[in-house]
Design an enzyme around this catalytic site. Structure first.
Site, mmCIF file in Angstrom:
data_model
loop_
_atom_site.group_PDB
_atom_site.id
_atom_site.type_symbol
_atom_site.label_atom_id
_atom_site.label_comp_id
_atom_site.label_asym_id
_atom_site.label_seq_id
_atom_site.Cartn_x
_atom_site.Cartn_y
_atom_site.Cartn_z
ATOM 1 N N GLY A 277 -34.725 -51.480 88.819
ATOM 2 C CA GLY A 277 -35.065 -50.360 87.943
ATOM 3 C C GLY A 277 -34.758 -50.700 86.498
ATOM 4 O O GLY A 277 -34.355 -51.819 86.191
ATOM 5 N N ALA A 278 -34.984 -49.723 85.602
ATOM 6 C CA ALA A 278 -34.721 -49.944 84.179
ATOM 7 C C ALA A 278 -33.225 -50.076 83.923
ATOM 8 O O ALA A 278 -32.787 -50.820 83.054
ATOM 9 C CB ALA A 278 -35.285 -48.803 83.343
ATOM 10 N N GLU A 279 -32.437 -49.366 84.736
ATOM 11 C CA GLU A 279 -31.012 -49.347 84.459
ATOM 12 C C GLU A 279 -30.197 -50.107 85.492
ATOM 13 O O GLU A 279 -29.148 -50.661 85.171
ATOM 14 C CB GLU A 279 -30.542 -47.886 84.415
ATOM 15 C CG GLU A 279 -29.315 -47.687 83.592
ATOM 16 C CD GLU A 279 -28.813 -46.259 83.678
ATOM 17 O OE1 GLU A 279 -27.599 -46.081 83.553
ATOM 18 O OE2 GLU A 279 -29.614 -45.336 83.877
ATOM 19 N N ALA A 280 -30.672 -50.101 86.734
ATOM 20 C CA ALA A 280 -29.872 -50.698 87.802
ATOM 21 C C ALA A 280 -30.743 -51.478 88.776
ATOM 22 O O ALA A 280 -31.950 -51.287 88.841
ATOM 23 C CB ALA A 280 -29.127 -49.609 88.548
ATOM 24 N N ILE B 165 -33.783 -55.603 96.469
ATOM 25 C CA ILE B 165 -34.914 -54.853 97.020
ATOM 26 C C ILE B 165 -35.607 -53.978 95.985
ATOM 27 O O ILE B 165 -36.747 -53.603 96.155
ATOM 28 C CB ILE B 165 -34.537 -54.014 98.269
ATOM 29 C CG1 ILE B 165 -33.345 -53.101 98.000
ATOM 30 C CG2 ILE B 165 -34.266 -54.897 99.457
ATOM 31 C CD1 ILE B 165 -33.072 -52.154 99.160
ATOM 32 N N ASP C 178 -34.050 -36.758 89.851
ATOM 33 C CA ASP C 178 -35.184 -37.626 90.187
ATOM 34 C C ASP C 178 -35.684 -37.294 91.595
ATOM 35 O O ASP C 178 -35.697 -38.148 92.476
ATOM 36 C CB ASP C 178 -34.753 -39.105 90.085
ATOM 37 C CG ASP C 178 -35.944 -40.047 90.090
ATOM 38 O OD1 ASP C 178 -37.083 -39.564 89.964
ATOM 39 O OD2 ASP C 178 -35.736 -41.264 90.232
#
Lengths: 214, 371
Positions: free
Chosen positions: A6-9, A3, A120
């Site tokens: 992201g950049a990391e996960a 869904i 965040d």
């Protein structure tokens, strides 16, 4: 089902033991060697799960964690039925908006008084469930810190989130957030943090804001 | 020979050397004849161990780029010793630059100098030379930010337009990108620069810089022979980096004598460069820029280049490494940035041209950048 990426996960919506769950998977990075990659991913997975737990202790609802898999860097947690604050904030009546913003401020205050930094704070990381509770999600950038700077940055991020997605009502919302925040942390600390926010805005990085406010 | 408004106190530092330079140089004889109408900028770089002089025309052609580095016998750069070196070689380097470019001093239209950030004594020496020349030739003086200069020369040398820049050297570690009139810092070191971390480690290990092989390259060579990874602290804080803990841990393991030097060099590099790459990747994702530029002395490292190549490919952005002569500290970059600033009406009166030791990249307006 993926869904969000992201950049990391990556965030997946899955079926797990008969219920809907969210699986957050930290992606391996090709540029770093296996040993570093493994260590960072498992450390951050563990750290995030801990923060989710500390937030609960501070009186802020967060998703229930069902399983933490350090080997694969997965967190399996509760899927929150509800809507993102982002989606409803603009449509609320001024009074409801005021109450909701103050409530958000109180929750941030509860985190900060325990030195939990969310990292965040945006309206898309807050989910309003059917009972009218707000659940904070995504502590991936969070940390534990007593530093005033980080608390200021945290709230400043909240302000920027309001400005970028709820432009017309940003000011009243943030004012209400600060109002709720002050109620929890007390005048003295709130004053320090608010001054810090002002200082952060005065820095070069946020020049456009300086122009707008000045 | 100096105009009345020159503050003699400002010029005191190396008056003697410069006086000799101006009086003795053969080119003083040619002062009266302006040979042609091409506009030329002379840039003086003296922030740390390098004294560099660059001559560029306003089109961006490099006419000369001469450099003379201070190489200490032991230890790192002692600011006073480096400044003495600069004062000693200044006249020679400037003369060499004019000879290489085959022009006369009177052809120069603008003088630019590195005003900061850097080591005080070095900056003052370079500034003194620049002030003296500007005053003597009666041309405008432009103070240039060293970090801006690195980005601008990188753009000129590689042809990129609007990159995310990773600038890594012995004195700076900065991830930046242009936004709203200035180069913004997205991530930077909270303590020492990555190059400093590698250099100090190398010195602690007893490595010495040899001609053409700087300490960083010595570490890189050893690292290629490393086999076993040793865990060292990885410290990324938000978008910022910290290298001092990594250095301390590295040196401690070194002194223990339990590990091969090759393995430690390998591990140190892997950890330090992974940190840099992580922050750079986040800046790329956040800014959505389509170009990535690597510059500074540490940018010569092949392993770092490789890591950045991987993220550049993953994000589908074009990736450029600045050629070595422009990636290291050099006079050409100061001259080029001086030209850009001068064309946008920036210049500084001599009596206000104090050096700025801690001048931040994001404090500089860059009106010449069009995005």
């Amino acid at each position: 089902m993926l869904i969000k990426r992201g950049a990391e996960a990556s965030i997946f919506l899955e079926e797990w033991q008969g219920q809907k769950v969210i699986m957050k998977h930290r992606l391996p990075k090709k540029y770093r060697i296996r040993q570093i990659d493994q260590k960072i991913r498992s450390y951050r997975t563990l750290h995030e799960s801990q923060l989710l737990h500390y937030a609960k202790e501070a009186g802020v609802s967060t998703p229930i964690i069902y399983m933490v898999d350090l080997a694969d860097s997965n967190i399996i947690m509760e899927f929150i039925e509800g809507t993102q604050v982002k989606q409803i904030l603009n449509d609320l009546s001024p009074e409801e908006r005021q109450n909701l913003s103050e409530y958000i401020g109180e929750l941030i205050g509860r985190l900060h008084i325990r030195n939990i930094i969310h990292g965040d704070l945006t309206t898309s990381n807050m989910v309003l469930n059917r009972n009218g509770n707000i659940i904070f999600v995504d502590f991936g950038l969070g940390e534990i810190s007593v530093e005033l700077e980080l608390k200021g940055v945290d709230l400043h991020l909240m302000k920027r989130a309001f400005q970028s997605t709820h432009f017309c009502i940003a000011e009243e919302c943030f004012k209400a957030v600060l109002c709720g925040y002050t109620e929890i942390v007390g005048q003295k600390m709130a004053k320090k943090v608010i001054n810090k926010i002002r200082e952060i805005e005065g820095r070069g990085r946020y020049i456009s804001e300086r122009k707008r406010s000045g | 020979m100096f105009g009345k408004r020159v503050n003699v106190r400002v010029l005191k530092t190396n008056w003697k050397e410069l006086n000799l330079l101006i009086v003795n140089s053969s080119w003083t004889l040619n002062l009266m004849k302006k040979s042609n109408s091409t506009k030329i900028c002379l840039g003086i770089e003296a922030t740390a161990d390098d004294f560099g002089v660059g001559l560029l025309d306003f089109e961006g052609n490099v006419l000369a780029n001469v450099n003379n580095a201070f190489i200490p016998e032991t230890g790192g750069i002692h600011p006073r010793e480096a400044a003495r070196h600069h004062a000693k070689v200044a006249g020679r380097v400037i003369t060499e630059a004019f000879q290489a470019a085959k022009i006369d001093p009177c052809d120069v239209t603008v003088i630019a100098f590195s005003q900061g950030p850097g080591l005080g004594p070095c900056l003052r020496t370079g500034a003194t030379a620049a002030r003296a020349l500007a005053s003597y030739l009666n041309v405008p003086l432009v103070g240039v930010n060293h970090c801006v200069a690195h980005i601008e020369i990188g753009k000129l040398a590689t042809g990129v337009k609007d990159p995310v820049t990773l600038y890594v050297s012995g004195g700076n570690t900065i991830v930046s990108a242009f936004d709203a009139g200035r180069y913004r810092i997205f991530g930077e070191t909270l303590d020492i620069a990555v190059g400093n971390c590698l250099d100090v480690f190398a010195r602690e290990a007893g490595l010495r810089p040899r001609d053409g092989v700087p300490l960083g390259a010595a570490v890189e060579n050893l690292a290629t022979k490393g086999e076993t990874f040793v865990h060292l602290p990885y410290s990324v804080k938000g978008m910022d980096l910290s290298f001092s803990g990594l250095l301390t841990a590295g040196v401690r393991l070194l002194k223990k004598g339990k590990y091969r030097l090759e393995d430690l060099c390998f591990s140190l590099q892997e950890v330090a460069f992974s940190m840099l790459t992580e922050v750079t990747e986040r800046a790329l994702a956040h800014t959505e820029k389509t170009e990535l530029l690597l510059t500074g002395g540490v940018g010569a490292n092949k392993r770092l280049q490789m890591m950045l190549k991987i993220i550049a490919d993953e994000h589908d952005v074009s990736y450029c490494v600045v050629p070595k002569q422009y990636a290291l500290d050099n006079g050409a970059m100061i001259a080029w940035t001086g030209i850009l600033a001068h064309e946008h009406g920036t210049s500084i009166p001599i009596e206000k041209s104090f050096v700025r030791l801690k001048w931040r990249l994001e404090d500089v307006d860059a009106p010449w950048v069009k995005v």
